[in-house]
Design an enzyme around this catalytic site. Structure first.
Site, PDB file in Angstrom:
ATOM      1  N   HIS A  20      -3.833   2.939  -3.944  1.00 16.16           N
ATOM      2  CA  HIS A  20      -4.105   2.594  -2.540  1.00 16.16           C
ATOM      3  C   HIS A  20      -3.446   1.279  -2.153  1.00 16.16           C
ATOM      4  O   HIS A  20      -2.766   1.199  -1.132  1.00 16.16           O
ATOM      5  CB  HIS A  20      -5.617   2.498  -2.295  1.00 16.16           C
ATOM      6  CG  HIS A  20      -5.978   1.944  -0.954  1.00 16.16           C
ATOM      7  ND1 HIS A  20      -6.096   2.723   0.169  1.00 16.16           N
ATOM      8  CD2 HIS A  20      -6.241   0.670  -0.552  1.00 16.16           C
ATOM      9  CE1 HIS A  20      -6.410   1.958   1.200  1.00 16.16           C
ATOM     10  NE2 HIS A  20      -6.512   0.708   0.787  1.00 16.16           N
ATOM     11  N   THR A  49      -0.925   5.809   0.639  1.00 14.66           N
ATOM     12  CA  THR A  49      -1.104   6.517   1.904  1.00 14.66           C
ATOM     13  C   THR A  49       0.233   6.839   2.549  1.00 14.66           C
ATOM     14  O   THR A  49       0.407   7.912   3.139  1.00 14.66           O
ATOM     15  CB  THR A  49      -1.978   5.681   2.852  1.00 14.66           C
ATOM     16  OG1 THR A  49      -3.243   5.442   2.232  1.00 14.66           O
ATOM     17  CG2 THR A  49      -2.200   6.396   4.165  1.00 14.66           C
ATOM     18  N   ARG A  56     -20.806 -17.551  37.993  1.00 15.71           N
ATOM     19  CA  ARG A  56     -20.678 -16.103  37.798  1.00 15.71           C
ATOM     20  C   ARG A  56     -20.610 -15.397  39.153  1.00 15.71           C
ATOM     21  O   ARG A  56     -19.877 -14.420  39.325  1.00 15.71           O
ATOM     22  CB  ARG A  56     -21.830 -15.555  36.956  1.00 15.71           C
ATOM     23  CG  ARG A  56     -23.201 -15.693  37.593  1.00 15.71           C
ATOM     24  CD  ARG A  56     -24.273 -14.861  36.896  1.00 15.71           C
ATOM     25  NE  ARG A  56     -25.595 -15.086  37.461  1.00 15.71           N
ATOM     26  CZ  ARG A  56     -26.653 -14.330  37.211  1.00 15.71           C
ATOM     27  NH1 ARG A  56     -26.547 -13.284  36.406  1.00 15.71           N
ATOM     28  NH2 ARG A  56     -27.829 -14.607  37.746  1.00 15.71           N
ATOM     29  N   GLU A  61     -19.741  -4.069  22.924  1.00 18.25           N
ATOM     30  CA  GLU A  61     -18.863  -5.220  23.160  1.00 18.25           C
ATOM     31  C   GLU A  61     -17.598  -5.180  22.308  1.00 18.25           C
ATOM     32  O   GLU A  61     -16.504  -5.472  22.805  1.00 18.25           O
ATOM     33  CB  GLU A  61     -19.612  -6.531  22.893  1.00 18.25           C
ATOM     34  CG  GLU A  61     -20.745  -6.829  23.860  1.00 18.25           C
ATOM     35  CD  GLU A  61     -22.076  -6.248  23.427  1.00 18.25           C
ATOM     36  OE1 GLU A  61     -23.090  -6.572  24.064  1.00 18.25           O
ATOM     37  OE2 GLU A  61     -22.097  -5.459  22.454  1.00 18.25           O
ATOM     38  N   HIS A  88       0.845  -1.193   0.000  1.00 14.28           N
ATOM     39  CA  HIS A  88       0.000   0.000   0.000  1.00 14.28           C
ATOM     40  C   HIS A  88       0.885   1.249   0.000  1.00 14.28           C
ATOM     41  O   HIS A  88       1.174   1.801   1.066  1.00 14.28           O
ATOM     42  CB  HIS A  88      -0.915   0.002   1.224  1.00 14.28           C
ATOM     43  CG  HIS A  88      -1.896  -1.124   1.249  1.00 14.28           C
ATOM     44  ND1 HIS A  88      -1.537  -2.413   1.574  1.00 14.28           N
ATOM     45  CD2 HIS A  88      -3.232  -1.154   0.979  1.00 14.28           C
ATOM     46  CE1 HIS A  88      -2.606  -3.192   1.510  1.00 14.28           C
ATOM     47  NE2 HIS A  88      -3.639  -2.460   1.150  1.00 14.28           N
ATOM     48  N   HIS A 142     -30.097 -15.796  23.075  1.00  7.06           N
ATOM     49  CA  HIS A 142     -29.132 -15.538  24.130  1.00  7.06           C
ATOM     50  C   HIS A 142     -28.408 -16.803  24.601  1.00  7.06           C
ATOM     51  O   HIS A 142     -27.569 -16.727  25.497  1.00  7.06           O
ATOM     52  CB  HIS A 142     -29.833 -14.882  25.330  1.00  7.06           C
ATOM     53  CG  HIS A 142     -30.136 -13.427  25.125  1.00  7.06           C
ATOM     54  ND1 HIS A 142     -30.834 -12.960  24.032  1.00  7.06           N
ATOM     55  CD2 HIS A 142     -29.815 -12.333  25.873  1.00  7.06           C
ATOM     56  CE1 HIS A 142     -30.945 -11.640  24.123  1.00  7.06           C
ATOM     57  NE2 HIS A 142     -30.335 -11.238  25.225  1.00  7.06           N
ATOM     58  N   ARG A 157     -25.190 -18.921  34.841  1.00  4.57           N
ATOM     59  CA  ARG A 157     -26.205 -18.146  35.536  1.00  4.57           C
ATOM     60  C   ARG A 157     -26.794 -18.980  36.672  1.00  4.57           C
ATOM     61  O   ARG A 157     -27.087 -18.457  37.749  1.00  4.57           O
ATOM     62  CB  ARG A 157     -27.299 -17.748  34.559  1.00  4.57           C
ATOM     63  CG  ARG A 157     -28.457 -16.988  35.198  1.00  4.57           C
ATOM     64  CD  ARG A 157     -29.640 -16.906  34.240  1.00  4.57           C
ATOM     65  NE  ARG A 157     -30.684 -16.013  34.708  1.00  4.57           N
ATOM     66  CZ  ARG A 157     -31.875 -15.924  34.163  1.00  4.57           C
ATOM     67  NH1 ARG A 157     -32.176 -16.665  33.098  1.00  4.57           N
ATOM     68  NH2 ARG A 157     -32.788 -15.099  34.627  1.00  4.57           N
ATOM     69  N   ASP A 207     -34.577 -16.596  28.508  1.00 13.42           N
ATOM     70  CA  ASP A 207     -34.244 -15.616  27.465  1.00 13.42           C
ATOM     71  C   ASP A 207     -34.228 -16.232  26.074  1.00 13.42           C
ATOM     72  O   ASP A 207     -34.321 -15.527  25.076  1.00 13.42           O
ATOM     73  CB  ASP A 207     -32.891 -14.958  27.754  1.00 13.42           C
ATOM     74  CG  ASP A 207     -33.015 -13.836  28.766  1.00 13.42           C
ATOM     75  OD1 ASP A 207     -34.142 -13.377  28.997  1.00 13.42           O
ATOM     76  OD2 ASP A 207     -31.984 -13.419  29.326  1.00 13.42           O
TER      77      ASP A 207
END
Length: 712
Positions: free
Chosen positions: A290, A49, A384, A447, A46, A509, A556, A505
C-alpha cells in the site's frame, strides 16, 4: 441497486461496444511498471493502488471522460478527482500517457524537490490536476461541490436547454478508496449529494480491502453500497473476483461507467473489487504494498509476470505511447463538436455569454460596490446582521455569489432575501422554496462537508461561494479551510457568534483560541470588523481578492457604528487609525478588533480626560496589516510610541508582535461562561477600566508614568 439481470444486460451491451485491444492491455501493464519504477526510484510512495487501478484509470482517460489534453481548461470538460490522493501515480501516469505535458523525467522525479509530481496531487502546480487531494475524504467532498457548481452554472447560463444538451452539461468523475469512504466527512458529503440528486457525479470506489494496517476487516465491516443506497445514490457492483479467480473485466467496468453516465437523477457509485498490487506475485493483497516500494526483486518478478524485461526501467514502447496519445485527437474532436453548440449558445444568448465570460475569469462588474449598504453613524448593529444586509444588497449585482450555512441561516444571516434555495423542486419547503438552479445552499449540520464542498464550488468555474456557522465550529471545518488556503481559493466563511459576546450559550459555544488558531493558517485572511460599516467594507475587500480564502468573524451582539469605518481603502490595510490622540501626538496606542474596538474607544475617552493622549487603532485583519509596507505600518503604530495595549476577547497569542516589549494585552486565557454577555465581559475584566489600567501599565514600563507627588 441495479438488479443482476439489469447489470448483465448493461455489461453485454457495453462489452460489445468497447474496443479493448492488445495495445490497451499492454498500456495498462506499462502503467503498472511505471508505478513500480517511480516509487522504487523515489524510495517511498504508494505503488499498490496505482497498479490495481491501472485498468480503471486508463479506461476513464482513454474511453470515458470528455477531456482535451491540448486545452486542460476547456470549460466543457469532464472533471476528474483522485480523492485517493496517496495514489498520485494513478493520476500522474494518465496525464503523461494522455499528453498533458508530464514527461518520463517527471515520473522519475516523483516526490522530489521542485518536481511536478509531488507526493499528493496539487492544484495549480501540475497541469491536469483539478484539486489538491491527500487528506482522505476531501477530494470526494470537492467532487460533490463541483457537481453542485456545474448545476448552478447551468442555471445561470443555459437553464432552458433539454437535459444533456447544454454546453454546460458534463460529468464529475471521482476515484475513492476505503480510506475516503471511512472518513466522517464522506458521510456528510455523500448524504448531501444523494439529497441533491446530483446525477452528474460518478464515483469509482476502489474496494481492495487493504489499508496501511493491512486487511480492512480489522476496522470496516459495513455494507458500503447499502449505505449509499440509503443516501439515494445509484449503486453498482463490479467484482473482479466474483468467479473466485481474479479477472480484470474491463468491459464490465465500462458498462457500469456508461450506466452511471446515463443515470441523471442520482449520483452514482461503483464498487470495484480489486486486488491491491496486482499482479505482484508476493506482495499483492498486503498492507506492505500500500505505502512502500516493492523492492527490486519484487519489481523484477512482477515485470516477468507481465511479460516485460525486468532489467528495463521506465520503459514505454513507442507504439504504446502513440496509441495512448491518440486520446488527444479524440479530445480535440469532442472539443470541436462541443464548440458548435457553444457557438450557437453564445449567438442566441449574448447577455448570458457576457456573464459567463466575466464569471469564469472572476471579474467583478463595473460599479458593483455601489450597491453596498451604509449604516448610520451612532446607530447600533450586530456585524452578523450587517453582513446579511450586504449579501441582500449584492444579490442583484453579483449572481456568482451564492452560499448558505450549516443549518444556521437565521443566526448567520446568510440567506439572501427572495432568492430560491438550491434544491430539487420536490424537496423545497414552505420556509425555503427553491429549485435545482437556486442560490441558497442548505448544508444541514455538516460543517466539515460544507468546507470541502465550498472548495469544490470555487474550483469548478469561477462562482464565489460562502458558508456560515458559529466561529467555534470552525474547528469542524479546519482541514477544508487549510486546503482552501493551500489552493488559494476565494472561499468566504461567515463565522458568527465570534466571542463570549454570544452570552448565555456558554463555554461550549464561545470561541477563545479560535481567532489566533485560524490566523496561524498561511494564506487565510481572518477579518473581525469593528462595526457595520467596517463589515460592508470588509466584504468589498474580500470580494476583490480572487486568490485566497477569507473568514469573517462576526458578532451576535449589537455594536455602535463609528465615524471613519466605511472607508474600504483603510479597511483593506488591515489596521488603521480610527480615532487619533486629541493633540495628534499619541502617548499610548490602543489596538482593538471586532467588538473590543468599543472598549478601546471608551478607554481612550477616559485616558484623554486624564490628559493622556491616546490613539485607537482598529485592526480588522492582521494578515492585511502585515502585508503593508513598513512605512505605512509605522504611521499606524509609530515605533517611538512604545506604550501600547491590545484588547481582544480571546487568547493573546499573537498580539505581542504588535504591542512590543513594553505593551500589554487584555485578553482571555480561559474558557467562557453562561450568562448575559455584558455580565461575562465585566466578570472576566474585558472593560474600559481594565484597558485603561493596561495602558497605564505599559506607560509605566516605558518610564512615561511619573506619578504624582504626595506633598511630603
Amino acid at each position: 441497486m441495479t438488479s443482476a439481470n439489469e447489470q448483465e444486460g448493461i455489461e453485454q451491451l457495453s462489452s460489445e461496444s468497447l474496443e479493448w485491444s492488445d495495445l490497451d492491455r499492454q498500456a495498462v501493464d506499462v502503467v503498472r511498471a511505471l508505478a513500480m519504477d517511480a516509487v522504487e526510484k523515489a524510495g517511498s510512495g504508494h505503488p499498490g493502488t496505482a497498479m490495481s487501478l491501472a485498468p480503471a484509470a486508463y479506461l476513464l482517460f482513454q474511453r470515458v471522460m470528455r477531456h482535451d489534453p491540448s486545452d486542460p481548461q476547456w470549460a466543457g470538460r469532464d472533471r476528474f478527482v483522485l480523492s485517493a490522493g496517496h495514489s498520485s501515480l494513478t493520476l500522474y501516469i494518465q496525464l503523461y500517457l494522455s499528453g498533458y505535458g508530464l514527461t518520463l523525467d517527471d515520473l522519475k522525479a516523483l516526490r522530489q524537490w521542485g518536481s511536478l509530481t509531488p507526493g499528493h496531487p496539487e492544484h495549480g502546480h501540475t497541469v491536469g490536476v483539478e484539486t489538491t487531494t491527500g487528506p482522505l475524504g476531501q477530494g470526494f467532498g470537492n467532487a460533490v461541490g463541483m457537481a453542485m457548481a456545474a448545476r448552478r452554472e447551468r442555471g445561470l447560463f443555459d437553464p432552458d436547454a433539454p437535459a444533456t444538451e447544454s454546453p454546460f452539461d458534463h460529468a464529475i468523475w471521482c476515484i475513492a478508496s476505503e480510506g475516503d469512504i471511512e472518513e466522517g466527512i464522506n458521510h456528510e458529503v455523500a448524504s448531501i449529494a444523494g439529497h441533491q440528486r446530483l446525477g452528474n457525479l460518478a464515483v469509482i470506489f476502489d474496494a481492495n480491502q487493504i489499508s496501511i494496517e493491512d486487511d480492512t476487516d480489522i476496522a470496516l465491516s459495513e455494507d458500503v453500497l447499502k449505505r449509499y443506497e440509503a443516501y439515494g445514490w445509484h449503486v453498482q457492483n463490479v467484482d473482479w473476483l466474483k468467479t473466485g479467480d481474479y479477472k480484470e473485466d474491463v468491459p464490465a467496468l465500462y458498462a457500469a461507467l456508461e450506466a452511471a453516465r446515463a443515470e441523471t437523477g442520482k449520483p452514482s457509485i461503483i464498487r470495484l473489487r480489486t486486488i491491491i498490487g496486482w499482479p505482484a506475485p508476493n506482495k499483492q493483497n498486503t498492507g506492505k504494498i500500500h505505502g512502500s516500494a516493492l523492492g527490486a526483486a519484487e519489481v523484477a518478478a512482477t515485470k516477468q509476470v507481465m511479460g516485460m524485461d525486468p532489467d528495463k526501467h521506465f520503459d514505454v514502447p513507442a507504439e504504446v505511447l502513440e496509441h495512448a496519445r491518440a486520446v488527444v485527437a479524440r479530445g480535440r474532436d469532442l472539443h470541436a463538436e462541443w464548440n458548435k453548440g457553444y457557438a450557437t449558445w453564445r449567438e442566441t444568448s449574448p447577455e448570458r455569454a457576457e456573464l459567463f465570460d466575466r464569471i469564469s475569469h472572476r471579474k467583478l462588474p463595473a460599479g458593483w460596490d455601489d450597491a453596498l449598504p451604509s449604516f448610520e453613524v451612532g446607530s447600533s448593529v450586530a456585524t452578523r446582521k450587517a453582513s446579511g444586509e450586504v449579501l441582500n444588497a449584492l444579490a442583484p449585482v453579483l449572481p456568482e455569489l451564492w452560499g448558505g450555512s450549516a443549518d444556521l441561516a437565521e443566526s448567520n444571516n446568510t440567506t439572501m432575501k427572495g432568492e430560491p434555495s438550491f434544491i430539487p423542486s420536490d424537496r423545497q419547503t414552505k420556509e425555503f422554496p427553491g429549485n435545482p438552479y437556486g442560490r441558497t445552499l442548505h448544508f444541514g449540520i455538516r460543517e466539515h462537508g460544507m468546507g470541502a464542498i465550498l472548495n469544490g464550488i470555487a474550483l469548478h468555474n469561477g462562482t464565489r461561494p460562502y458558508g456560515g456557522t458559529f466561529l467555534v465550529f470552525s474547528d469542524y471545518m479546519r482541514p477544508a479551510v487549510r486546503l482552501a488556503a493551500l489552493m488559494k481559493l476565494p472561499v468566504t466563511y461567515v463565522w458568527t457568534h465570534d466571542s463570549i459576546g454570544l452570552g448565555e450559550d456558554g463555554p461550549t459555544h464561545q470561541p477563545i483560541e479560535h481567532l489566533w488558531a485560524l490566523r496561524a493558517i498561511p494564506g487565510l485572511d481572518v477579518v473581525r470588523p469593528a462595526d457595520a460599516n467596517e463589515t460592508a467594507a470588509a466584504w468589498k475587500v474580500i470580494l476583490e481578492h480572487d486568490d485566497r480564502p477569507a473568514a469573517l468573524a462576526l458578532t451576535r451582539q449589537n455594536l455602535p457604528v463609528y465615524e471613519g469605518t466605511a472607508d474600504a481603502d483603510k479597511v483593506a490595510r488591515g489596521g488603521y487609525v480610527l480615532q487619533d490622540a486629541s493633540n495628534g501626538q499619541p502617548e499610548v496606542v490602543l489596538i482593538g478588533t471586532g467588538s473590543e474596538v468599543e472598549i478601546a474607544v471608551e478607554a481612550r475617552g477616559i485616558l484623554e480626560s486624564q490628559g493622556i493622549a491616546t490613539r485607537v487603532v482598529s485592526m480588522p485583519c492582521v494578515e492585511w496589516f502585515q502585508a503593508q509596507d513598513d512605512a505605512y505600518k509605522q504611521t499606524v503604530l509609530p515605533p517611538a510610541v512604545r506604550a501600547r495595549a491590545a484588547v481582544e476577547a480571546g487568547i493573546s497569542l499573537g498580539w505581542r508582535e504588535f504591542v512590543g516589549d513594553a505593551g500589554e494585552v487584555l485578553s482571555l486565557e480561559h474558557f467562557g461562561a453562561s450568562a448575559p454577555y455584558k455580565t461575562i465581559y465585566e466578570q472576566f475584566g474585558l472593560t474600559a477600566d481594565r484597558l485603561v489600567a493596561a495602558a497605564k501599565a505599559s506607560l509605566a514600563k516605558t518610564g512615561a508614568d511619573k506619578g504624582e507627588t504626595t506633598g511630603n
